[in-house]
Design a protein around this motif. Structure first.
Motif, short mmCIF file in Angstrom:
data_model
loop_
_atom_site.label_atom_id
_atom_site.label_comp_id
_atom_site.label_asym_id
_atom_site.label_seq_id
_atom_site.Cartn_x
_atom_site.Cartn_y
_atom_site.Cartn_z
N ILE A 272 -10.65 14.36 -6.84
CA ILE A 272 -9.93 13.20 -7.35
C ILE A 272 -10.95 12.24 -7.98
CG2 ILE A 272 -10.09 12.01 -5.13
CD1 ILE A 272 -7.33 10.77 -5.70
N VAL A 273 -10.52 11.51 -8.98
CA VAL A 273 -11.35 10.45 -9.54
C VAL A 273 -11.00 9.16 -8.80
CG1 VAL A 273 -11.83 9.06 -11.59
CG2 VAL A 273 -11.59 11.54 -11.80
N LEU A 274 -12.03 8.53 -8.25
CA LEU A 274 -11.87 7.24 -7.57
C LEU A 274 -12.67 6.21 -8.34
CD1 LEU A 274 -12.43 8.35 -3.86
CD2 LEU A 274 -10.24 7.95 -4.99
N SER A 275 -12.13 5.01 -8.45
CA SER A 275 -12.85 3.95 -9.16
C SER A 275 -12.42 2.59 -8.66
CB SER A 275 -12.60 4.05 -10.68
OG SER A 275 -11.28 3.63 -10.99
N ASP A 276 -13.20 1.59 -9.03
CA ASP A 276 -12.80 0.22 -8.71
C ASP A 276 -11.55 -0.16 -9.51
OD1 ASP A 276 -14.33 0.25 -11.10
OD2 ASP A 276 -14.92 -1.82 -10.85
N LYS A 277 -11.33 0.48 -10.63
CA LYS A 277 -10.17 0.15 -11.47
C LYS A 277 -8.87 0.73 -10.90
CE LYS A 277 -12.50 -1.54 -15.18
NZ LYS A 277 -13.59 -2.20 -14.50
N ASN A 278 -8.90 2.00 -10.42
CA ASN A 278 -7.65 2.58 -9.92
C ASN A 278 -7.35 2.19 -8.47
OD1 ASN A 278 -9.06 4.46 -8.26
ND2 ASN A 278 -8.74 6.15 -9.69
N ASN A 279 -8.32 1.57 -7.78
CA ASN A 279 -8.12 0.99 -6.46
C ASN A 279 -7.51 1.98 -5.47
OD1 ASN A 279 -8.29 -1.08 -4.57
ND2 ASN A 279 -6.27 -1.88 -5.09
N MET B 64 0.85 -1.17 0.00
CA MET B 64 0.00 0.00 0.00
C MET B 64 0.89 1.24 0.00
SD MET B 64 -2.97 1.21 2.70
CE MET B 64 -3.94 -0.25 2.44
N LYS B 65 0.59 2.15 -0.90
CA LYS B 65 1.33 3.40 -0.99
C LYS B 65 0.43 4.53 -0.49
CE LYS B 65 3.76 6.35 -4.26
NZ LYS B 65 4.05 6.61 -5.66
N ILE B 66 0.95 5.38 0.40
CA ILE B 66 0.19 6.50 0.95
C ILE B 66 0.73 7.79 0.35
CG2 ILE B 66 -0.47 7.70 3.06
CD1 ILE B 66 0.09 4.98 4.52
N ILE B 67 -0.18 8.58 -0.24
CA ILE B 67 0.20 9.82 -0.91
C ILE B 67 -0.38 11.00 -0.15
CG2 ILE B 67 0.07 11.12 -3.08
CD1 ILE B 67 -0.54 8.28 -4.40
N SER C 233 -8.21 4.80 -2.33
CA SER C 233 -9.15 5.24 -1.30
C SER C 233 -8.70 6.61 -0.86
CB SER C 233 -9.14 4.29 -0.10
OG SER C 233 -9.69 3.05 -0.43
N LEU C 234 -9.64 7.39 -0.32
CA LEU C 234 -9.34 8.73 0.13
C LEU C 234 -9.67 8.84 1.61
CD1 LEU C 234 -8.45 11.60 -0.78
CD2 LEU C 234 -10.87 12.10 -1.16
N LEU C 235 -8.69 9.24 2.41
CA LEU C 235 -8.91 9.50 3.83
C LEU C 235 -9.21 10.99 3.98
CD1 LEU C 235 -8.97 8.63 6.81
CD2 LEU C 235 -6.53 9.22 6.89
N ILE C 236 -10.44 11.28 4.38
CA ILE C 236 -10.89 12.66 4.56
C ILE C 236 -10.94 12.94 6.05
CG2 ILE C 236 -12.72 14.32 4.08
CD1 ILE C 236 -13.62 12.39 1.80
N PRO C 237 -10.13 13.89 6.54
CA PRO C 237 -10.13 14.18 7.97
C PRO C 237 -11.47 14.77 8.44
CG PRO C 237 -8.23 15.17 6.89
CD PRO C 237 -9.15 14.69 5.81
N GLY D 123 -3.65 16.02 6.70
CA GLY D 123 -4.45 14.84 7.04
C GLY D 123 -5.23 14.23 5.90
N LEU D 124 -5.33 14.90 4.76
CA LEU D 124 -6.05 14.37 3.59
C LEU D 124 -5.08 13.51 2.80
CD1 LEU D 124 -8.73 14.46 1.94
CD2 LEU D 124 -7.71 16.33 0.65
N LEU D 125 -5.33 12.19 2.78
CA LEU D 125 -4.39 11.24 2.21
C LEU D 125 -5.05 10.36 1.16
CD1 LEU D 125 -2.78 10.07 5.57
CD2 LEU D 125 -1.85 11.77 3.98
N ILE D 126 -4.27 9.99 0.16
CA ILE D 126 -4.72 9.04 -0.87
C ILE D 126 -4.00 7.71 -0.60
CG2 ILE D 126 -4.76 8.52 -3.34
CD1 ILE D 126 -4.42 11.64 -3.73
N TYR D 127 -4.77 6.64 -0.58
CA TYR D 127 -4.22 5.31 -0.37
C TYR D 127 -4.31 4.53 -1.67
CZ TYR D 127 -4.12 6.20 4.60
OH TYR D 127 -3.83 6.73 5.82
N ASN D 128 -3.15 4.19 -2.21
CA ASN D 128 -3.07 3.37 -3.41
C ASN D 128 -2.86 1.94 -2.92
OD1 ASN D 128 -3.19 3.24 -6.15
ND2 ASN D 128 -1.35 4.45 -6.51
#
Length: 176
Positions: A94-101, A1-4, A103-107, A10-15
């Motif tokens: 951000i565009v989120l989809s089942d394909k790009n897998n 898992m990569k965290i961006i 997740s977005l952590l929203i504080p 606190g707003l993070l994207i989880y790949n």
């Protein structure tokens, strides 16, 4: 898992990791060790194409949310409503989809909304606090001060969300 990290505290994207084989795939959606907060409340939503939901938040008992799209594709937006934040009033999309897998952590303290780009969108939300219906408010999706560039072609929106407040009125409410 990569965290961006983003420009918002606190707003993070989880790949997340996916494992594919001839049967399909296996995905890790959530690993507690990657989060400082716990998420005692899970919800999901189903939406047709062109649905806009939001921008929602709770004035009291604000929730952090981990947003994951299980099926379909969305244009996801959050607005920083934390009055002491350097990014107060700014928005992130951000565009989120089942394909790009991703997740977005929203504080806690952000308003959140999304527009569905495909049919049959299924979303999963992990929430840090329980829903407080008396504390719920919403910001207008098309507020001129927020100037969100939604990719809207058609629009399906609830009567409740049509009555959301302007960001200017929200600022008065929180005296920011």
């Amino acid at each position: 898992m990569k965290i961006i990290k983003t420009e918002f505290n606190g707003l993070l994207i989880y790949n997340k990791n996916s494992y594919y084989d001839k049967r399909g795939y296996f995905r890790e959606l959530y690993l507690q060790k990657h989060f400082k907060t716990s998420f005692p409340f899970d919800v999901m939503s189903y939406s047709k194409k062109n649905v806009l939901r939001g921008l929602h938040l709770q004035k009291k008992n604000s929730q952090a949310k981990l947003i994951t799209v299980l099926s379909g594709k969305i244009f996801d937006v959050c607005v920083d409503c934390r009055k002491k934040s350097k990014t107060f009033g700014k928005q992130f999309s951000i565009v989120l989809s089942d394909k790009n897998n991703k997740s977005l952590l929203i504080p806690a303290g952000f308003a959140h909304g999304f527009y569905t780009l495909t049919d049959n969108v299924i979303m999963h939300y992990k929430c840090s606090k329980y829903r407080d219906a008396k504390s719920e408010i919403g910001l207008l999706w098309n507020d001129k001060d927020l100037n969100i560039k939604w990719p809207i072609k058609k629009l399906i929106i609830s009567e409740k969300d049509k009555k959301n407040i302007s960001f200017k009125d929200f600022r008065k409410m929180v005296k920011a």
